[in-house]
Each structure stands twice: as structure tokens, then as C-alpha cells.
Design an enzyme around this catalytic site. Structure first.
Site, mmCIF file in Angstrom:
data_model
loop_
_atom_site.group_PDB
_atom_site.id
_atom_site.type_symbol
_atom_site.label_atom_id
_atom_site.label_comp_id
_atom_site.label_asym_id
_atom_site.label_seq_id
_atom_site.Cartn_x
_atom_site.Cartn_y
_atom_site.Cartn_z
ATOM 1 N N HIS B 137 -3.516 -7.587 10.150
ATOM 2 C CA HIS B 137 -4.699 -6.359 10.325
ATOM 3 C C HIS B 137 -5.934 -7.420 10.446
ATOM 4 O O HIS B 137 -5.807 -8.505 9.839
ATOM 5 C CB HIS B 137 -4.720 -5.735 8.980
ATOM 6 C CG HIS B 137 -5.893 -4.868 8.796
ATOM 7 N ND1 HIS B 137 -7.101 -5.059 8.340
ATOM 8 C CD2 HIS B 137 -5.807 -3.144 8.731
ATOM 9 C CE1 HIS B 137 -7.860 -3.908 8.205
ATOM 10 N NE2 HIS B 137 -6.867 -2.904 8.518
ATOM 11 N N ASP B 214 -0.592 -10.295 2.218
ATOM 12 C CA ASP B 214 -1.476 -9.080 2.261
ATOM 13 C C ASP B 214 -0.595 -8.022 2.253
ATOM 14 O O ASP B 214 0.225 -7.712 2.820
ATOM 15 C CB ASP B 214 -2.206 -9.031 3.756
ATOM 16 C CG ASP B 214 -2.850 -7.758 4.130
ATOM 17 O OD1 ASP B 214 -2.425 -6.727 3.099
ATOM 18 O OD2 ASP B 214 -3.244 -7.404 5.097
ATOM 19 N N GLN B 217 0.036 -2.681 2.642
ATOM 20 C CA GLN B 217 1.171 -1.587 3.325
ATOM 21 C C GLN B 217 2.269 -1.528 2.329
ATOM 22 O O GLN B 217 3.043 -0.616 2.730
ATOM 23 C CB GLN B 217 1.537 -1.725 4.882
ATOM 24 C CG GLN B 217 0.310 -1.575 5.554
ATOM 25 C CD GLN B 217 -0.257 -0.162 5.781
ATOM 26 O OE1 GLN B 217 0.498 0.878 5.217
ATOM 27 N NE2 GLN B 217 -1.411 0.110 6.169
ATOM 28 N N LYS B 240 -4.228 2.988 -0.862
ATOM 29 C CA LYS B 240 -3.019 3.290 -0.069
ATOM 30 C C LYS B 240 -1.719 3.545 -0.887
ATOM 31 O O LYS B 240 -0.682 3.759 -0.336
ATOM 32 C CB LYS B 240 -2.660 1.942 0.949
ATOM 33 C CG LYS B 240 -3.751 1.813 1.975
ATOM 34 C CD LYS B 240 -3.508 0.613 2.833
ATOM 35 C CE LYS B 240 -4.716 0.200 3.546
ATOM 36 N NZ LYS B 240 -4.979 0.885 4.791
ATOM 37 N N CYS B 378 -6.765 -1.677 13.860
ATOM 38 C CA CYS B 378 -7.461 -2.867 13.342
ATOM 39 C C CYS B 378 -6.768 -4.128 13.571
ATOM 40 O O CYS B 378 -6.313 -4.968 12.631
ATOM 41 C CB CYS B 378 -7.771 -2.715 11.673
ATOM 42 S SG CYS B 378 -9.083 -1.451 11.463
HETATM 43 C C1 LIG Z 1 -2.141 -4.666 6.196
HETATM 44 C C2 LIG Z 1 -3.706 -4.057 5.794
HETATM 45 N N1 LIG Z 1 -4.107 -5.309 5.297
HETATM 46 C C3 LIG Z 1 -5.365 -5.075 4.914
HETATM 47 C C4 LIG Z 1 -5.928 -3.615 5.063
HETATM 48 C C5 LIG Z 1 -7.367 -3.429 4.581
HETATM 49 O O1 LIG Z 1 -7.448 -2.881 3.355
HETATM 50 P P1 LIG Z 1 -8.685 -2.218 2.705
HETATM 51 O O2 LIG Z 1 -9.476 -1.452 3.810
HETATM 52 O O3 LIG Z 1 -8.252 -1.328 1.584
HETATM 53 O O4 LIG Z 1 -9.300 -3.296 2.128
HETATM 54 C C6 LIG Z 1 -5.346 -2.550 5.334
HETATM 55 C C7 LIG Z 1 -5.874 -1.132 5.691
HETATM 56 O O5 LIG Z 1 -6.077 -0.689 6.616
HETATM 57 C C8 LIG Z 1 -3.966 -2.951 5.850
HETATM 58 O O6 LIG Z 1 -3.269 -1.779 6.497
#
Ligand SMILES: Cc1ncc(COP(=O)(O)O)c(C=O)c1O
Lengths: 134, 420
Positions: B137, B214, B217, B240, B378
Site C-alpha cells: 500500500h 504493515d 489487513q 479495519k 492505493c
Molecule cells: C495494507 C494497508 N496498509 C496501510 C493502510 C493505511 O491504513 P490507514 O489509512 O488506516 O492509515 C491500508 C488501508 O487502506 C492498508 O490496506
């Protein structure tokens, strides 16, 4: 040529979303495609999910536009915008209330910048052009 | 409020997973959109919230609202107790060693930026290398790009194979003595592919690199054990995993967090302030400047309680059943191509329909009450690597049903009729 009034009439006649979307898709299909050679970075309108290109021409005090998108429903929306702006003078373009037009069509949400379809950015671009020529 | 830890919970009898009852725990699932019953398949973007989480926020403002760690009064004591109990709840949820290792943030993005700007600036210099993967992401790419740019380090992405899986061999080739950090997603948000993080962590440690996972998910789908994983940092978001937006967590190993300089300066994070010099508070407060998201933390604890009342492996099984069912149904649409297949993955169906633009398909699904995400998710480098402009992503949660999968496929047939 299709006018904004034609589109308002037709769309308000349908009562199912299916008919409305079919109509928009048909409009999209009948929008003359842009020459692929014209689909360059410079003609691209910042959008996100779908690409929108525009090539304006100013002749005999009137604007004409070639527009295209890689997404079909967006092409339909472009055709709806073109009904209002194509072959019009700067004055006519400036005076046309596009927000009101889209809300009458119940399509106002598609004009939102958050939609990421480039439509709003394209409308802004056309209005700016018209203002700079008036 | 209770002080039940995850360990106590394990010995308690678990609530039976009854899909009808579970669905009634989530009030939003009764909503109508475009005059149709909502079918929410955008769980990868954010999850819906059970009534208990909504109540926790409500309850906090009705009975306990007060600033934490400050007031010498009953309400502030109570708010502080709930807030700190929530931290312990998160500690147990991810099996961390101590509560000091749990830093509240706004979410995954902020957690990653915190590590980049503190640990990163101290430990990464010119000529050093950071490894990420093509599946990341943007949140797990851009903070490292910014860091690399300012310290003169290099960012190296691990390639993926054509099925969307990480190219593990390429990863081991990239690892070297120059590698200072491996930053990898536990589960890809765009495709649902589960990365072999345990092996990656071991391999990275062998060359002396640290590892940030990270987990945005993963938190809603997997049982996470940071000690077993042995990762150095683990980042995730509340929203999430059935908690509210604006709250998230950074886990870090204590010795690393202790050695890291603070990031944001302000109240709460200091021990003593004077113009001749300021000393900083101890962990975890050193990284929590300003008034925190108190209700978010408390509601996150409620979300963890919600999840842990069930046998979580059973929920994962249920979700896998849904995705297998959907994958099977996908065979019936010849134009449908699943992106991220034949590999270890969660309940995500990312696909394209050949001849149709994903955005068009998404709009026709929306008209039928079905919420999916379309576009690049993203993860633009991933889309480039797969030579795609975007995909349609249906991401399932345990409150989705096979009937909803059926409706998705009926709706896709309609989209095809319209668009082809
Ligand atoms: C794999 C992953 N990393 C990071 C993020 C970013 O999360 P947040 O927008 O809650 O900071 C997301 C959210 O879409 C994600 O799916």
C-alpha cells in the site's frame, strides 16, 4: 444535435435506474471517439480512476471540443456535458448553470471532485478557457 | 468496565458463531442504498462496527468523558483507567510482551511514519537499503521514499510473480549487509495475498536488518502474535478491525522504542520542560503527544472483546468458505480474471472483467446496492507491475453471506449485459 433540454426530458422520462444507465451508456457509445494520437499526457484532465482527455478548438467565436474517456459511463457523462458546451460561445459557456443541469438530471454526485472521474476538472477547465476568451 | 485479558477469555466458553445473530450485531447491515438492501463488500477499505463498539463510544461520552492522565478527579481517573485498560487489551490481542510496547496512533499510516521519522532517521544513512515489496500500500512506500530521499538511502522493491505472489527468491537476493530494514505488508490490500512474513523476518534478522510489518489487513482476519513472529514493529488501524476511524497502533520491541527519539513534541510526552532543556516521558507516553483519541482507544477495546468472544479460527474458516465459494462461481464468467490466485490469501476477490472498465462495473454494482472498491487500491506500483489500470475488489468479512456472493454474481452478469 442533442440539447441539454433533450437530455433532461429523456432522463426524467425513465423511472428505473436500468433505463437511465442504458441511456447514458448509449450516449457514451455514440460520442465520437478521439483520435488515439491526441490522447496525450497534456490533454489529460487530472482524474483518478478513469482517464479523461480534452482537445478544445476556438473558431468563429465558438468553442468545439473533442473529448474522450477510457470508461464508458464517463463517456456518457461527457456526452451530457458536451450537449451543454460544444459549439457555444464563451458567453454561453460562462452563463450555463452546469450544477443546476446536473442536479436536474439527478447526476450531481458525478460532478463531485471526490468521484475521481475527471468530470469536475474538465468542467472547470472548459469554464476557465471560456473566461480567458471572453 | 471489565479487565478481562485475552488469556482469561480463552478459558471462557466462546459464543457460538451464528451468522444471523452476528449480522444483527451490525446495525448498518440493515441499511438500504439506491432502494436496495446494502451488500457491503468493501471491508478492505474499512469494516463496519458492531453495536457494542458504537455503544462504547456513546457510553464514554455519556459517563466518563474527561482528559486522561491529568485531572485529580474521579472522572479523569475513570477515563484514564479505561484508556489504559484498552492498551492492555491491545497488548494481549497481539500477544505483545508489555503494555509499554503499545503506542496509540491515528492508524497504520501514522504508525509507519513514526518509525520512519524516528527510528529511521537515527538508524538509516547514506548507502543503506530498505526493502519493501511491489504489493505494498502507498502507506508502506511513501514514508520510506521520504526517508531515503533525505538520508541518501535506497528503496528496493521485491518483485511479484504473475499470480500476484511475492517472488521470495528475489527477496533473498535483495537482502544484504546493506539492508537496514524490511517493511512488508502482512496481507496485500489490493489482492488479499498473505506474505510469508515469518520466513522474511528470520531471513532479514540474519543479515542484521529490522522488520516492520504493515498489519492493516491482517488484524481483522488473523490471530496475531508479535512475539512468535519476532517482528520489530507491527502497525495496524482500528477501523479495519471493527473499531472506529482515527485510532491505530504501533507495536515496537521495547529496546528499540526506548532508544528511539520522540517524534511529535507537546503535552503528555514530557517529563519536565524548561527553557534550558526538556526531558521526555517514559514509554509509551514518549510517543503520545497531546490529548489522545480516548474514545477511539476504548472503542477499540470493545472491538477486540467483540472478536474474542468467538473462536477466531472458526471465523477465518467461515471467511475462507465464502472466498472459495466466490472463486468457484467466478469460473462461470469467462471474461472474469481473478488477480491474486493459487496462493495463500484471505477473503478478497480482486478481479477484472475483460472488455469492461472497472469503474463502470463498480458503478453498475453500486446501483444494485453492492459496495465494492474499484481502481488501483492505493497500490499503483502493483498495478503497474501487473500491467493493469485497476481492479474490482470484493473484500469479504465474517458478516457476509453466500447469498450476498450470489447477488454479487447476478449483479456482475447485469453489468456485463450493460457494458459489453
Ligand atoms: C495494507 C494497508 N496498509 C496501510 C493502510 C493505511 O491504513 P490507514 O489509512 O488506516 O492509515 C491500508 C488501508 O487502506 C492498508 O490496506
Amino acid at each position: 444535435m442533442t440539447t441539454p433540454e433533450d437530455i433532461i426530458d429523456t432522463l426524467s422520462f425513465f423511472d428505473s435506474w436500468e433505463d437511465r444507465y442504458k441511456y447514458m451508456i448509449d450516449l457514451g457509445k455514440s460520442l465520437p471517439p478521439m483520435d488515439d494520437a491526441l490522447k496525450t499526457e497534456e490533454r489529460l484532465v487530472p482524474g483518478c480512476q478513469s482517464l479523461v482527455w480534452i482537445e478544445p478548438t476556438f473558431e468563429n467565436d465558438k468553442f468545439s471540443f473533442q473529448v474522450d474517456s477510457d470508461a464508458l459511463i464517463v463517456r456518457g457523462l461527457l456526452a451530457i456535458v458536451m450537449a451543454a458546451y460544444n459549439n457555444k460561445s464563451s458567453q454561453q459557456i460562462i452563463e450555463f448553470d452546469i450544477q443546476n443541469y446536473f442536479s436536474q438530471l439527478d447526476l450531481i454526485k458525478h460532478l463531485s471532485p471526490t468521484r475521481g472521474n475527471g468530470l469536475q476538472a474538465m468542467v472547470e477547465k472548459i469554464k476557465q478557457l471560456a473566461t480567458s476568451y471572453s | 468496565m471489565n479487565n478481562i485479558t485475552a488469556l482469561d477469555n480463552q478459558t471462557n466458553a466462546k459464543r457460538k458463531f451464528d451468522i444471523k445473530e452476528v449480522r444483527s450485531d451490525f446495525p448498518i447491515l440493515n441499511e438500504k442504498v439506491h432502494n436496495q438492501s446494502l451488500i457491503y463488500l468493501d471491508n478492505g477499505a474499512t469494516s463496519q462496527k458492531p453495536q457494542t463498539v458504537i455503544d462504547a463510544i456513546d457510553n464514554y461520552y455519556q459517563h466518563f468523558n474527561s482528559n486522561v492522565h491529568r485531572g485529580a478527579h474521579a472522572l479523569s481517573d475513570k477515563a484514564t483507567e479505561l484508556f489504559e485498560n484498552a492498551r492492555v487489551k491491545v497488548q494481549n490481542f497481539i500477544r505483545a510482551n508489555s503494555r509499554e510496547e503499545i503506542i496509540w496512533t491515528r492508524g497504520t499510516t501514522e504508525s509507519i511514519n513514526l518509525v520512519a521519522q524516528t527510528w529511521g532517521r537515527e538508524n538509516i544513512g547514506a548507502g543503506d537499503e530498505i526493502i519493501v515489496t511491489t504489493l505494498e500500500h502507498h502507506s508502506n512506500i511513501v514514508p520510506w521514499q521520504i526517508l531515503c530521499e533525505s538520508v541518501g538511502a535506497r528503496l528496493l522493491p521485491v518483485n511479484i510473480k504473475t499470480n500476484g505472489e511475492l517472488d521470495y527468491e528475489h527477496f533473498t537476493q535483495l537482502l544484504s549487509a546493506k539492508t537496514k530494514l524490511v517493511a512488508v505488508g502482512h496481507i496485500s490490500n489490493a489482492l488479499g495475498v498473505i506474505n510469508p512474513v515469518e520466513d522474511m523476518i528470520k531471513a532479514a534478522h540474519q543479515v542484521g536488518a529490522k522488520v516492520l510489518i504493515d498489519g492493516a489487513q491482517a488484524a481483522p482476519h488473523l490471530v496475531i502474535d508479535v512475539q512468535q513472529l519476532d517482528c520489530d514493529f507491527y502497525a495496524f488501524s482500528g477501523h479495519k478491525m471493527f473499531a472506529p476511524t482515527g485510532i491505530g497502533v504501533l507495536y515496537g520491541k521495547r529496546d528499540l522504542l526506548d532508544a528511539m527519539p520522540p517524534w511529535h513534541g507537546g503535552g503528555e510526552m514530557i517529563e519536565k520542560v524548561s527553557f534550558s532543556g526538556t526531558t521526555f516521558n517514559k514509554l509509551p507516553y514518549k510517543f503520545e503527544a497531546g490529548t489522545p483519541n480516548i474514545e477511539g482507544s476504548i472503542a477499540m477495546a470493545a472491538a477486540i472483546d467483540y472478536l474474542e468472544q468467538f473462536d477466531r479460527d472458526g471465523m477465518t474458516e467461515y471467511e475462507m468458505d465464502l472466498i472459495n465459494y466466490a472463486t468457484e462461481k467466478a469460473q462461470s464468467i469467462p471474461e472474469m480474471k481473478i488477480i491474486g490466485s493459487d496462493c495463500n490469501k484471505t477473503s478478497v476477490l480482486s478481479f477484472i472483467i475483460e472488455g469492461c472498465h472497472s469503474q463502470d462495473v463498480g458503478m453498475i454494482l453500486d446501483q444494485q446496492g453492492i459496495a465494492v472498491r474499484t481502481g488501483h487500491h492505493c497500490a499503483m506500483p502493483l498495478m503497474d507491475a501487473l500491467d493493469l489500470k485497476g481492479t474490482i475488489r470484493a473484500s469479504f468479512s465474517f458478516y457476509n453471506t453466500k447469498q450476498e456472493v450470489d447477488k454479487l454474481f447476478e449483479a456482475l452478469e447485469k453489468a456485463k449485459q450493460f457494458l459489453m
